[in-house]
Design an enzyme around this catalytic site. Structure first.
Site, PDB file in Angstrom:
ATOM      1  N   TYR A   1       0.831  -1.209   0.000  1.00  0.00           N
ATOM      2  CA  TYR A   1       0.000   0.000   0.000  1.00  0.00           C
ATOM      3  C   TYR A   1       0.866   1.261   0.000  1.00  0.00           C
ATOM      4  CZ  TYR A   1      -3.108   3.660   1.675  1.00  0.00           C
ATOM      5  OH  TYR A   1      -3.798   4.837   1.818  1.00  0.00           O
TER       6      TYR A   1
ATOM      7  N   TYR B   1      -5.775   9.646  12.677  1.00  0.00           N
ATOM      8  CA  TYR B   1      -4.948   9.856  13.863  1.00  0.00           C
ATOM      9  C   TYR B   1      -5.348  11.140  14.586  1.00  0.00           C
ATOM     10  CZ  TYR B   1      -2.026   6.247  11.721  1.00  0.00           C
ATOM     11  OH  TYR B   1      -1.558   5.096  11.162  1.00  0.00           O
TER      12      TYR B   1
END
Length: 160
Positions: free
Chosen positions: A25, A131
């Protein structure tokens, strides 16, 4: 129902597979040199330096968090550094990432750690947004540095 369990030695193949999926990824698969043997030694050998938690959904592994302990000289106490967080694409959006963060945050509290840290690749905006939602603050004051490969060998052999 998704459950988190500390990884066991016979699950290093699962851990390596997740590492490779994450690296793919991040367009870094070509840099992965870890093997099941190196992970087994680093995570379950005599000198354990890393741990992992695996997310299971109906007996199927769907994600992992790989972490280790660091240390703050300023506080004189340990912290947890999250090296890799990966959730399979088809399992995203189910709260598994939040579950990992809750688990590691609680581990910090239980073990008297002062901080929980990680890095994120700059172009991964979905992760950065996630996050921030978890309460993270990006640290722009400190610049990560690394010495590896040939440079590491040269540094070790440097004449004084």
């Amino acid at each position: 129902m998704v459950k988190l369990l500390e990884a066991k030695e016979d699950q290093v193949g699962i851990i390596l597979d997740f590492i490779k999926q994450l690296a793919d990824y991040e367009k870094l698969l070509h840099t992965v040199t870890a093997t099941e043997d190196t992970l087994r030694g680093s995570m379950f050998g005599d000198h354990r330096v890393a741990k992992a938690v695996i997310a299971w959904d109906n007996e199927e592994p769907v994600g992992m968090a790989l972490y280790f302990y660091n240390f703050s000289t300023f506080t004189g106490r340990p912290g947890i550094y999250l090296e890799d967080l990966f959730v399979k694409p088809e399992s995203r959006g189910k709260g598994i990432g939040k579950l990992f963060f809750k688990y590691l945050a609680q581990k910090c509290i239980d073990e008297n750690c002062t901080r929980f840290e990680w890095q994120v690749i700059d172009w991964n905006q979905p992760a950065r947004d996630f996050y921030k939602r978890m309460g993270a603050q990006e640290n722009t004051e400190w610049i990560p540095n690394r010495v590896s490969g040939e440079s590491l060998a040269k540094l070790a052999q440097m004449e004084l």
